[in-house]
Design a protein around this motif. Structure first.
Motif, PDB file in Angstrom:
ATOM      1  N   VAL A 104       0.761  -1.212   0.183  1.00 52.99           N
ATOM      2  CA  VAL A 104       0.091   0.086  -0.009  1.00 52.99           C
ATOM      3  C   VAL A 104       1.040   1.139  -0.102  1.00 52.99           C
ATOM      4  CG1 VAL A 104      -1.817  -0.975   1.255  1.00 52.99           C
ATOM      5  CG2 VAL A 104      -0.202   0.154   2.383  1.00 52.99           C
ATOM      6  N   ALA A 105       0.493   2.483  -0.478  1.00 52.93           N
ATOM      7  CA  ALA A 105       1.259   3.537  -0.348  1.00 52.93           C
ATOM      8  C   ALA A 105       0.313   4.400   0.916  1.00 52.93           C
ATOM      9  CB  ALA A 105       0.756   4.600  -1.434  1.00 52.93           C
ATOM     10  N   TYR A 106       1.196   5.005   1.742  1.00 49.72           N
ATOM     11  CA  TYR A 106       0.771   5.694   2.755  1.00 49.72           C
ATOM     12  C   TYR A 106       1.212   7.028   2.825  1.00 49.72           C
ATOM     13  CZ  TYR A 106       1.340   6.474   7.883  1.00 49.72           C
ATOM     14  OH  TYR A 106       1.470   7.017   9.137  1.00 49.72           O
ATOM     15  N   ARG A 107       0.502   8.031   3.578  1.00 48.97           N
ATOM     16  CA  ARG A 107       1.088   9.357   3.785  1.00 48.97           C
ATOM     17  C   ARG A 107       0.562   9.453   5.527  1.00 48.97           C
ATOM     18  NH1 ARG A 107       0.104  14.083  -0.068  1.00 48.97           N
ATOM     19  NH2 ARG A 107       1.406  13.595  -1.811  1.00 48.97           N
ATOM     20  N   PRO A 108       1.599  10.052   6.279  1.00 51.91           N
ATOM     21  CA  PRO A 108       1.243  10.227   7.519  1.00 51.91           C
ATOM     22  C   PRO A 108       0.141  11.137   7.961  1.00 51.91           C
ATOM     23  CG  PRO A 108       3.275  11.125   7.139  1.00 51.91           C
ATOM     24  CD  PRO A 108       2.807  10.378   6.067  1.00 51.91           C
ATOM     25  N   TYR A 109      -0.148  12.190   7.006  1.00 55.53           N
ATOM     26  CA  TYR A 109      -1.280  13.100   7.102  1.00 55.53           C
ATOM     27  C   TYR A 109      -2.189  13.287   5.868  1.00 55.53           C
ATOM     28  CZ  TYR A 109       2.218  14.369  10.949  1.00 55.53           C
ATOM     29  OH  TYR A 109       3.045  14.518  11.930  1.00 55.53           O
ATOM     30  N   ALA A 110      -3.314  13.072   5.838  1.00 53.73           N
ATOM     31  CA  ALA A 110      -4.179  13.255   4.860  1.00 53.73           C
ATOM     32  C   ALA A 110      -4.147  14.563   4.411  1.00 53.73           C
ATOM     33  CB  ALA A 110      -5.676  12.481   5.191  1.00 53.73           C
ATOM     34  N   TRP A 111      -4.394  14.912   3.094  1.00 48.82           N
ATOM     35  CA  TRP A 111      -4.418  16.179   2.523  1.00 48.82           C
ATOM     36  C   TRP A 111      -5.959  16.507   2.365  1.00 48.82           C
ATOM     37  CZ3 TRP A 111      -2.947  11.992   0.011  1.00 48.82           C
ATOM     38  CH2 TRP A 111      -3.772  11.708  -1.298  1.00 48.82           C
ATOM     39  N   ASN A 112      -6.185  17.810   2.066  1.00 49.41           N
ATOM     40  CA  ASN A 112      -7.473  18.406   1.627  1.00 49.41           C
ATOM     41  C   ASN A 112      -7.656  18.189   0.033  1.00 49.41           C
ATOM     42  OD1 ASN A 112      -8.338  19.005   4.238  1.00 49.41           O
ATOM     43  ND2 ASN A 112      -7.342  21.060   4.198  1.00 49.41           N
ATOM     44  N   GLU A 127      -4.706  20.446   8.704  1.00 46.42           N
ATOM     45  CA  GLU A 127      -3.873  20.923  10.083  1.00 46.42           C
ATOM     46  C   GLU A 127      -4.255  19.563  10.971  1.00 46.42           C
ATOM     47  OE1 GLU A 127      -5.273  24.543  11.642  1.00 46.42           O
ATOM     48  OE2 GLU A 127      -4.587  25.509   9.823  1.00 46.42           O
ATOM     49  N   PHE A 128      -3.070  19.192  11.408  1.00 48.40           N
ATOM     50  CA  PHE A 128      -3.145  18.034  12.550  1.00 48.40           C
ATOM     51  C   PHE A 128      -2.337  18.554  13.682  1.00 48.40           C
ATOM     52  CE2 PHE A 128      -4.093  15.742   8.411  1.00 48.40           C
ATOM     53  CZ  PHE A 128      -5.489  15.247   9.072  1.00 48.40           C
ATOM     54  N   PRO A 129      -2.493  17.829  14.696  1.00 44.19           N
ATOM     55  CA  PRO A 129      -1.625  18.120  15.706  1.00 44.19           C
ATOM     56  C   PRO A 129      -0.091  17.892  15.524  1.00 44.19           C
ATOM     57  CG  PRO A 129      -3.703  17.163  16.654  1.00 44.19           C
ATOM     58  CD  PRO A 129      -4.050  16.989  15.099  1.00 44.19           C
ATOM     59  N   GLY A 130       0.859  18.382  15.893  1.00 42.66           N
ATOM     60  CA  GLY A 130       2.252  17.866  15.850  1.00 42.66           C
ATOM     61  C   GLY A 130       2.687  18.045  14.168  1.00 42.66           C
ATOM     62  N   PHE A 131       1.716  18.306  13.113  1.00 43.70           N
ATOM     63  CA  PHE A 131       2.395  18.697  11.837  1.00 43.70           C
ATOM     64  C   PHE A 131       2.249  20.078  11.577  1.00 43.70           C
ATOM     65  CE2 PHE A 131       0.845  18.273   7.186  1.00 43.70           C
ATOM     66  CZ  PHE A 131       2.289  18.026   6.907  1.00 43.70           C
ATOM     67  N   ASP A 132       3.427  20.470  11.109  1.00 44.55           N
ATOM     68  CA  ASP A 132       3.461  21.997  10.790  1.00 44.55           C
ATOM     69  C   ASP A 132       3.296  22.332   9.373  1.00 44.55           C
ATOM     70  OD1 ASP A 132       5.501  21.125   9.057  1.00 44.55           O
ATOM     71  OD2 ASP A 132       7.160  21.933  10.199  1.00 44.55           O
ATOM     72  N   GLY A 133       2.655  21.446   8.376  1.00 44.36           N
ATOM     73  CA  GLY A 133       2.257  21.771   7.144  1.00 44.36           C
ATOM     74  C   GLY A 133       3.432  21.557   5.968  1.00 44.36           C
ATOM     75  N   ASP A 134       4.379  21.218   6.538  1.00 41.73           N
ATOM     76  CA  ASP A 134       5.575  20.998   5.572  1.00 41.73           C
ATOM     77  C   ASP A 134       5.367  19.783   4.704  1.00 41.73           C
ATOM     78  OD1 ASP A 134       8.029  20.517   4.228  1.00 41.73           O
ATOM     79  OD2 ASP A 134       9.201  20.806   6.091  1.00 41.73           O
ATOM     80  N   GLY A 135       5.092  19.833   3.494  1.00 39.80           N
ATOM     81  CA  GLY A 135       4.764  18.587   2.711  1.00 39.80           C
ATOM     82  C   GLY A 135       6.038  17.772   2.504  1.00 39.80           C
ATOM     83  N   SER A 136       7.275  18.271   2.672  1.00 38.37           N
ATOM     84  CA  SER A 136       8.395  17.119   2.610  1.00 38.37           C
ATOM     85  C   SER A 136       8.449  16.280   3.882  1.00 38.37           C
ATOM     86  CB  SER A 136       9.617  18.185   2.671  1.00 38.37           C
ATOM     87  OG  SER A 136      10.135  18.676   3.908  1.00 38.37           O
TER      88      SER A 136
END
Ligand code: BMA
Length: 342
Positions: A104-112, A127-136
């Motif tokens: 499977v492919a996986y990302r730790p933060y779903a995007w809008n 926006e998620f707790p602990g995530f600064d929005g940096d796509g890298s």
């Protein structure tokens, strides 16, 4: 296109969203296992687009056309891979000896995801707790999962690290020369292979234990107009007497300003003993969006995205996502497909 050889099922799209909150808006890009006359499907599904959290639901069927849900919860959630905020995508399944393996492919933060109706949806980091929005810090990784009963899955390993986007990772259904093998599509060019991979290409890696993998080696590059944006593996390679049959997808840019693209499917034949050797390839695509449900959907237009190919008698039953919205089935004679791989 080559002479059309795939026939769509009249009940398409055969699997549609709905029923449970977690699959309310989309079901697509499924893995399918055909065993002992029964079909088991693993759907990528989502309950909403902002954020576009995807998980994997399980369905069963006796005829490969009418599927019903197994249980009332997804069998694989992003939390199983480490983050409840994430997204699990595009499963592919094989059986090797007595166990089932899924990539499977996986990302730790779903995007809008904001569909435009014209092409690839606009998207933003959610926006998620602990995530600064940096796509890298939110690159796509690919994982191997294992099950012995098809329902309960454990996370076995990662195929790539967090620094590159790597997806369309697909296991061969048996060892090749004593080692497990995957095709993969690292989006960034990988280390020493840079000069050999002029564009996002299909690459191959091997593993003794499925825990660590050799450096990817490019084997198939985009060559035709319909592949000009990128190519990637579609379905697990199928052993035929002539070679490994690998369906793959190609993406063509139609209008870059609006990110309008079209996803089509072709096929390649790889040498049985040395799958790095491409011994056949369709000179044109074999399957493209034609029906209304392949041209218009909730998320992205003009997409057929096959992720499973079952051998049923002398036929290939191709299961494919349409417009990241629903699931279709198309069938072709294996001999007709082989006839296109000159
Ligand atoms: C690809 C993948 C697939 C998806 C396709 C069309 O890049 O993300 O999961 O079906 O785009 O949106």
């Amino acid at each position: 296109m080559n002479k059309p050889i795939f026939k769509r099922h009249p009940l398409n799209p055969i699997v549609r969203p709905g029923g449970f909150a977690w699959r309310k808006v989309a079901t697509f890009n499924p893995a399918v296992l055909y065993e002992d006359g029964k079909f088991t499907m693993y759907e990528r599904c989502a309950g909403g687009l902002q954020p576009f959290h995807c998980s994997i639901g399980m369905l069963e069927s006796d005829d490969g056309v009418h599927f019903s849900q197994v249980g009332s919860e997804p069998v694989i959630t992003p939390a199983l891979l480490g983050s409840e905020y994430g997204s699990v995508q595009d499963p592919r399944i094989v059986r090797i000896d007595d166990a089932y393996y899924m990539t499977v492919a996986y990302r730790p933060y779903a995007w809008n995801s904001y569909p435009t109706g014209l092409g690839v949806p606009r998207s933003t980091q959610a926006e998620f707790p602990g995530f600064d929005g940096d796509g890298s810090k939110n690159q796509t990784r690919s994982a191997v999962l294992k099950s012995t009963d098809r329902v309960n899955w454990e996370h076995l390993s990662w195929v790539n690290d967090t620094t590159i986007d790597d997806r369309n990772v697909i296991l061969f259904p048996e060892k090749v020369n004593g080692r497990h093998a995957v095709v993969r599509r690292p989006q960034a060019f990988v280390g020493l292979n840079t000069e050999h991979a002029p564009a996002p290409s299909i690459q191959i890696s091997y593993s003794e234990d499925m825990l660590s993998w050799t450096v990817p080696k490019p084997i198939i590059h985009p060559e035709y107009d319909w592949e000009d944006n990128r190519i990637g593996g579609s379905t697990p390679p199928i052993r035929t007497k002539h070679g490994w049959l690998l369906f793959y997808h190609g993406v063509q840019d139609l209008d870059p300003a609006n990110r309008t693209v079209v996803y089509r499917m072709g096929a390649a034949l790889l040498d049985l003993d040395n799958p790095e050797k491409v011994i056949g390839r369709s000179t044109d695509f074999l399957f493209e969006p034609e029906e209304y449900y392949e041209k218009t959907g909730l998320v992205i237009p003009n997409v057929v995205f096959p992720t499973a190919a079952c051998v049923v008698g002398g036929e290939i039953w191709l299961y494919y996502g349409v417009c990241d919205t629903a699931i279709g089935l198309a069938r072709a004679k294996l001999d007709d497909i082989m006839g296109c791989l000159g």
